[in-house]
Design a protein around this motif. Sequence first.
Motif, PDB file in Angstrom:
ATOM      1  N   MET A   1      -1.904   1.855 -18.209  1.00  0.00           N
ATOM      2  CA  MET A   1      -1.316   1.368 -16.910  1.00  0.00           C
ATOM      3  C   MET A   1       0.086   1.779 -16.951  1.00  0.00           C
ATOM      4  SD  MET A   1      -2.466  -0.114 -14.160  1.00  0.00           S
ATOM      5  CE  MET A   1      -3.663  -0.848 -14.759  1.00  0.00           C
ATOM      6  N   GLU A   2       0.856   1.501 -17.938  1.00  0.00           N
ATOM      7  CA  GLU A   2       2.557   1.869 -18.262  1.00  0.00           C
ATOM      8  C   GLU A   2       2.421   3.312 -17.882  1.00  0.00           C
ATOM      9  OE1 GLU A   2       6.354   1.083 -18.017  1.00  0.00           O
ATOM     10  OE2 GLU A   2       4.781  -0.336 -17.806  1.00  0.00           O
ATOM     11  N   VAL A   3       1.696   4.011 -18.585  1.00  0.00           N
ATOM     12  CA  VAL A   3       1.793   5.404 -18.136  1.00  0.00           C
ATOM     13  C   VAL A   3       1.669   5.836 -16.836  1.00  0.00           C
ATOM     14  CG1 VAL A   3       0.987   7.758 -19.042  1.00  0.00           C
ATOM     15  CG2 VAL A   3       1.131   6.107 -20.720  1.00  0.00           C
ATOM     16  N   LEU A   4       0.659   5.384 -16.146  1.00  0.00           N
ATOM     17  CA  LEU A   4       0.351   5.615 -14.887  1.00  0.00           C
ATOM     18  C   LEU A   4       1.586   5.308 -13.789  1.00  0.00           C
ATOM     19  CD1 LEU A   4      -3.195   4.675 -13.912  1.00  0.00           C
ATOM     20  CD2 LEU A   4      -2.296   7.129 -13.869  1.00  0.00           C
ATOM     21  N   ASN A   5       2.040   4.321 -14.232  1.00  0.00           N
ATOM     22  CA  ASN A   5       3.543   3.984 -13.258  1.00  0.00           C
ATOM     23  C   ASN A   5       4.503   4.677 -13.553  1.00  0.00           C
ATOM     24  OD1 ASN A   5       2.394   1.498 -12.030  1.00  0.00           O
ATOM     25  ND2 ASN A   5       2.493   0.249 -14.043  1.00  0.00           N
ATOM     26  N   GLN A   6       4.594   5.573 -14.759  1.00  0.00           N
ATOM     27  CA  GLN A   6       5.694   6.390 -14.975  1.00  0.00           C
ATOM     28  C   GLN A   6       5.366   7.706 -14.236  1.00  0.00           C
ATOM     29  OE1 GLN A   6       5.942   6.852 -19.323  1.00  0.00           O
ATOM     30  NE2 GLN A   6       7.042   4.760 -19.393  1.00  0.00           N
ATOM     31  N   LEU A   7       4.176   7.960 -13.856  1.00  0.00           N
ATOM     32  CA  LEU A   7       3.899   9.171 -13.014  1.00  0.00           C
ATOM     33  C   LEU A   7       4.135   9.066 -11.649  1.00  0.00           C
ATOM     34  CD1 LEU A   7       0.404  10.029 -14.818  1.00  0.00           C
ATOM     35  CD2 LEU A   7       2.513  11.220 -15.397  1.00  0.00           C
ATOM     36  N   ILE A   8       4.135   7.853 -10.946  1.00  0.00           N
ATOM     37  CA  ILE A   8       3.984   7.600  -9.763  1.00  0.00           C
ATOM     38  C   ILE A   8       5.362   7.570  -9.223  1.00  0.00           C
ATOM     39  CG2 ILE A   8       3.230   6.009  -8.201  1.00  0.00           C
ATOM     40  CD1 ILE A   8       1.309   5.025  -9.898  1.00  0.00           C
ATOM     41  N   PRO A   9       5.763   8.388  -8.087  1.00  0.00           N
ATOM     42  CA  PRO A   9       6.917   8.061  -7.227  1.00  0.00           C
ATOM     43  C   PRO A   9       7.032   6.752  -6.421  1.00  0.00           C
ATOM     44  CG  PRO A   9       5.718   9.991  -6.762  1.00  0.00           C
ATOM     45  CD  PRO A   9       4.941   9.461  -7.602  1.00  0.00           C
ATOM     46  N   GLU A  10       8.241   6.333  -6.315  1.00  0.00           N
ATOM     47  CA  GLU A  10       8.567   4.903  -6.013  1.00  0.00           C
ATOM     48  C   GLU A  10       7.903   4.734  -4.524  1.00  0.00           C
ATOM     49  OE1 GLU A  10      12.722   4.137  -5.757  1.00  0.00           O
ATOM     50  OE2 GLU A  10      12.856   4.146  -8.103  1.00  0.00           O
ATOM     51  N   SER A  11       7.573   5.783  -3.870  1.00  0.00           N
ATOM     52  CA  SER A  11       7.060   5.744  -2.536  1.00  0.00           C
ATOM     53  C   SER A  11       5.644   5.369  -2.388  1.00  0.00           C
ATOM     54  CB  SER A  11       7.700   6.806  -1.696  1.00  0.00           C
ATOM     55  OG  SER A  11       7.228   8.398  -2.307  1.00  0.00           O
ATOM     56  N   LEU A  12       4.916   5.427  -3.721  1.00  0.00           N
ATOM     57  CA  LEU A  12       3.511   5.324  -3.931  1.00  0.00           C
ATOM     58  C   LEU A  12       3.199   4.032  -4.724  1.00  0.00           C
ATOM     59  CD1 LEU A  12       2.143   9.130  -4.470  1.00  0.00           C
ATOM     60  CD2 LEU A  12       2.474   7.868  -2.316  1.00  0.00           C
ATOM     61  N   SER A  13       2.263   3.487  -4.257  1.00  0.00           N
ATOM     62  CA  SER A  13       1.684   2.353  -4.951  1.00  0.00           C
ATOM     63  C   SER A  13       0.642   2.907  -6.042  1.00  0.00           C
ATOM     64  CB  SER A  13       0.835   1.277  -4.039  1.00  0.00           C
ATOM     65  OG  SER A  13      -0.290   1.916  -3.576  1.00  0.00           O
ATOM     66  N   LEU A  14       0.439   1.984  -6.996  1.00  0.00           N
ATOM     67  CA  LEU A  14      -0.784   2.463  -7.967  1.00  0.00           C
ATOM     68  C   LEU A  14      -2.036   2.771  -7.608  1.00  0.00           C
ATOM     69  CD1 LEU A  14      -1.329   3.085 -11.048  1.00  0.00           C
ATOM     70  CD2 LEU A  14      -1.668   0.558 -11.200  1.00  0.00           C
ATOM     71  N   PRO A  15      -2.657   1.892  -6.668  1.00  0.00           N
ATOM     72  CA  PRO A  15      -3.924   2.212  -6.221  1.00  0.00           C
ATOM     73  C   PRO A  15      -3.998   3.458  -5.275  1.00  0.00           C
ATOM     74  CG  PRO A  15      -3.351  -0.277  -5.854  1.00  0.00           C
ATOM     75  CD  PRO A  15      -2.179   0.578  -6.241  1.00  0.00           C
ATOM     76  N   VAL A  16      -2.900   3.695  -4.496  1.00  0.00           N
ATOM     77  CA  VAL A  16      -2.942   4.885  -3.732  1.00  0.00           C
ATOM     78  C   VAL A  16      -2.895   6.213  -4.611  1.00  0.00           C
ATOM     79  CG1 VAL A  16      -1.479   6.410  -2.173  1.00  0.00           C
ATOM     80  CG2 VAL A  16      -1.907   4.013  -1.519  1.00  0.00           C
ATOM     81  N   ALA A  17      -1.902   6.228  -5.513  1.00  0.00           N
ATOM     82  CA  ALA A  17      -1.836   7.076  -6.456  1.00  0.00           C
ATOM     83  C   ALA A  17      -3.165   7.417  -7.458  1.00  0.00           C
ATOM     84  CB  ALA A  17      -0.676   6.843  -7.469  1.00  0.00           C
ATOM     85  N   VAL A  18      -3.739   6.582  -7.764  1.00  0.00           N
ATOM     86  CA  VAL A  18      -5.275   6.762  -8.591  1.00  0.00           C
ATOM     87  C   VAL A  18      -5.991   7.262  -7.602  1.00  0.00           C
ATOM     88  CG1 VAL A  18      -6.997   5.609  -9.393  1.00  0.00           C
ATOM     89  CG2 VAL A  18      -4.603   4.943  -9.865  1.00  0.00           C
ATOM     90  N   PHE A  19      -6.026   6.789  -6.483  1.00  0.00           N
ATOM     91  CA  PHE A  19      -6.891   7.645  -5.297  1.00  0.00           C
ATOM     92  C   PHE A  19      -6.670   8.872  -4.966  1.00  0.00           C
ATOM     93  CE2 PHE A  19      -7.717   8.624  -0.852  1.00  0.00           C
ATOM     94  CZ  PHE A  19      -8.945   8.532  -0.790  1.00  0.00           C
ATOM     95  N   LEU A  20      -5.388   9.257  -4.920  1.00  0.00           N
ATOM     96  CA  LEU A  20      -5.023  10.650  -4.862  1.00  0.00           C
ATOM     97  C   LEU A  20      -5.386  11.718  -5.880  1.00  0.00           C
ATOM     98  CD1 LEU A  20      -1.693  10.295  -2.966  1.00  0.00           C
ATOM     99  CD2 LEU A  20      -3.976  11.084  -1.787  1.00  0.00           C
TER     100      LEU A  20
END
Length: 256
Positions: A1-20
């Motif tokens: 989960m922490e790794v995913l959070n580091q991949l995500i720009p501040e303007s995207l939420s985790l669920p949206v990033a996973v969906f994309l």
Amino acid sequence: MEVLNQLIPESLSLPVAVFLLASSTITSMITASLGAGGGVLLLVLMASWMPPAAIIPVHGMIQLGSNVGRAALTWRHVDWRVIAAFLPGVIAGAALGAWLLVNLPAHIWQLTIALFVLYLCWGPALPKGAFGAPGVFLASALTSFISLFVGATGPLVAAFIKQIHTDRFKTVATFATAMTLQHAPKALVFGAAGFIFFEWLPFIIAMIICGFAGTWLGLHVLKSLSNHKFTLIFNIVLTALAIRLLWQASVSAGWW
């Protein structure tokens, strides 16, 4: 989960990033198996959640990576004669687009692309001269120019290449290589215009990796299709995309 959070720009939420990320896999599979459609679908999905200023440059880099992967997996089928004529057009179109980088009326491009796609899919075949080096150069320059502003010229390029080849693998491979060339200048053009790619880079790389997985799956589906079935499905997919562009043009122009 922490790794995913580091991949995500501040303007995207985790669920949206996973969906994309999942969407990148699915849309790449669509393009690899059906010839087109995935890039535009991904653009629509990204436009629903991403900041407007980031959509076209980030989508362009993701599509660059996805098409590089698709071209690498199918390089034996690429029509290098077409690509040799396509490359100078990309340079000319991108240079003109970078010089003019202005906001052009969206409905004009949407309407033009849609009508051309419908004609190339269902209208009379273009004269053979249109597929020589000058014709390919002109198509490349025009679509490369438009791509900097609307990011949705894939269906037009696909429809043009479809008229050159009936073999499904040549169509997919040549289209992937052409789109690799067309997306490549976007990093330079948008970087020079001030877009900061660095904060989106981990997310872009993750999207490209997911896209490569989708391409691998899609090419296995492509093997199960005949050229005739592929052409029919290809035309239906492109027609659906053209109808969507016509609808967008009517809304952009205020006709509805």
